[in-house]
Scaffold this motif. Structure first.
Motif, short mmCIF file in Angstrom:
data_model
loop_
_atom_site.label_atom_id
_atom_site.label_comp_id
_atom_site.label_asym_id
_atom_site.label_seq_id
_atom_site.Cartn_x
_atom_site.Cartn_y
_atom_site.Cartn_z
N LEU A 117 37.08 29.95 59.05
CA LEU A 117 35.83 30.69 58.80
C LEU A 117 35.81 31.24 57.37
N VAL A 118 36.94 31.73 56.89
CA VAL A 118 37.03 32.21 55.51
C VAL A 118 36.68 31.08 54.54
N THR A 119 37.31 29.93 54.73
CA THR A 119 37.04 28.78 53.85
C THR A 119 35.56 28.42 53.88
N GLU A 120 34.99 28.38 55.07
CA GLU A 120 33.58 28.01 55.22
C GLU A 120 32.65 29.03 54.58
N MET A 121 32.93 30.31 54.76
CA MET A 121 32.06 31.34 54.19
C MET A 121 32.10 31.31 52.66
N PHE A 122 33.24 30.99 52.09
CA PHE A 122 33.33 30.93 50.63
C PHE A 122 32.71 29.66 50.05
N THR A 123 32.24 28.75 50.88
CA THR A 123 31.44 27.63 50.36
C THR A 123 30.01 28.07 50.09
N SER A 167 41.61 54.38 68.48
CA SER A 167 41.83 55.66 67.82
C SER A 167 40.51 56.23 67.30
N GLY A 168 39.48 55.38 67.19
CA GLY A 168 38.22 55.79 66.58
C GLY A 168 38.23 55.65 65.07
N ILE A 169 39.33 55.10 64.54
CA ILE A 169 39.46 54.86 63.10
C ILE A 169 39.48 53.36 62.88
N ASP A 170 38.55 52.88 62.06
CA ASP A 170 38.53 51.46 61.68
C ASP A 170 39.35 51.26 60.41
N VAL A 171 40.16 50.23 60.43
CA VAL A 171 40.88 49.79 59.24
C VAL A 171 40.10 48.61 58.69
N VAL A 172 39.72 48.68 57.42
CA VAL A 172 38.91 47.63 56.79
C VAL A 172 39.77 46.90 55.77
N TRP A 173 39.78 45.59 55.91
CA TRP A 173 40.51 44.70 55.01
C TRP A 173 39.49 43.87 54.24
N ARG A 174 39.82 43.51 53.00
CA ARG A 174 38.89 42.74 52.18
C ARG A 174 39.62 41.58 51.49
N LEU A 175 38.86 40.49 51.37
CA LEU A 175 39.30 39.32 50.60
C LEU A 175 38.15 38.93 49.70
N ASN A 176 38.39 38.96 48.38
CA ASN A 176 37.37 38.58 47.42
C ASN A 176 37.34 37.07 47.25
N ARG A 177 36.18 36.56 46.85
CA ARG A 177 36.03 35.13 46.58
C ARG A 177 37.07 34.74 45.54
N PRO A 178 37.79 33.66 45.81
CA PRO A 178 38.78 33.20 44.81
C PRO A 178 38.09 32.82 43.50
N ALA A 179 38.75 33.12 42.42
CA ALA A 179 38.21 32.74 41.11
C ALA A 179 38.30 31.22 40.96
N PRO A 180 37.33 30.63 40.29
CA PRO A 180 37.41 29.18 40.08
C PRO A 180 38.62 28.83 39.22
N PRO A 181 39.20 27.66 39.42
CA PRO A 181 40.36 27.29 38.62
C PRO A 181 40.00 27.21 37.14
N VAL A 182 40.96 27.60 36.34
CA VAL A 182 40.78 27.54 34.89
C VAL A 182 41.12 26.12 34.44
N ASP A 183 40.22 25.55 33.66
CA ASP A 183 40.45 24.21 33.13
C ASP A 183 41.29 24.32 31.88
N ASP A 184 42.57 23.91 31.97
CA ASP A 184 43.49 24.00 30.83
C ASP A 184 43.47 22.75 29.97
N ALA A 185 42.58 21.85 30.26
CA ALA A 185 42.53 20.61 29.47
C ALA A 185 42.09 20.92 28.04
N PRO A 186 42.73 20.24 27.06
CA PRO A 186 42.34 20.48 25.67
C PRO A 186 40.88 20.08 25.43
N ARG A 187 40.21 20.82 24.60
CA ARG A 187 38.82 20.56 24.26
C ARG A 187 38.77 19.62 23.06
N PRO A 188 37.83 18.65 23.06
CA PRO A 188 37.74 17.74 21.92
C PRO A 188 37.18 18.43 20.69
#
Length: 188
Positions: A117-123, A167-188
């Motif tokens: 579901l995580v993978t799908e939502m981040f699409t 307990s009446g206390i919610d614990v909230v966890w978060r996962l941010n959208r992964p950053a896109p990969p950095v293109d390390d290829a040399p630029r012409p």
């Protein structure tokens, strides 16, 4: 607006949209899971045929609006649980939820279904982060976000009625959208 896939293959089980024809098996799934869910899910006390029909009738419109994406978890064609993603907080955030039939627990299915579901939502381009909330005392639910790399960000008073074992206390966890990969290829 883009939508997630309606069917997600997960190897030995499948996530698929709920259908109104799921009424009888959904009732059976919930009835057989009632005692397992009762400590953590206040809605179980109000469960009945009407609430199941209402849930199934709303699943299609909720999907179309993008408010809630409800998935049945099936194994060999049998319902074994559910997971969902719904809008929360800021417009670019979504919360995830999950539960399983007691016979399906302890095999990593909740973690793997949530990972799918995580993978799908981040699409979806409008999703910046995902959250999972659970009661402080629900250690089984806490294991899922921890395994998937979510970070605990908040403990807050539950806004819904507290679950009987809660307990009446919610614990909230978060996962941010992964950053896109950095293109390390040399630029012409």
């Amino acid at each position: 607006m883009e939508r997630p896939r309606r069917i997600i293959e997960c190897g030995d089980f499948v996530l698929r949209c709920w259908q109104e024809s799921d009424f009888a098996p959904a009732c059976t799934l919930i009835e057989e899971s009632r005692e397992h869910l009762r400590p953590w899910e206040p809605w179980v006390a109000r469960h009945g045929e009407k609430s199941t029909r209402d849930f199934l009738a709303k699943s299609g419109p909720n999907w179309a609006s993008g408010d809630v994406y409800n998935y049945a978890i099936t194994k060999d064609g049998t319902l074994i649980g559910m997971c969902q993603s719904y809008r929360c907080g800021e417009p670019r955030g979504r919360r995830l939820g999950y539960w399983l039939h007691p016979a399906a627990t302890g095999r990593g299915i909740a973690t793997r279904a949530t990972a799918a579901l995580v993978t799908e939502m981040f699409t979806l381009p409008d999703v910046a982060y995902l959250e999972i909330a659970h009661d402080l005392h629900n250690t089984s639910s806490a294991a899922v976000p921890s395994r998937l790399g979510f970070t605990e960000v908040l403990r807050e008073q539950a806004t819904r009625p507290a679950a009987p074992a809660g307990s009446g206390i919610d614990v909230v966890w978060r996962l941010n959208r992964p950053a896109p990969p950095v293109d390390d290829a040399p630029r012409p």
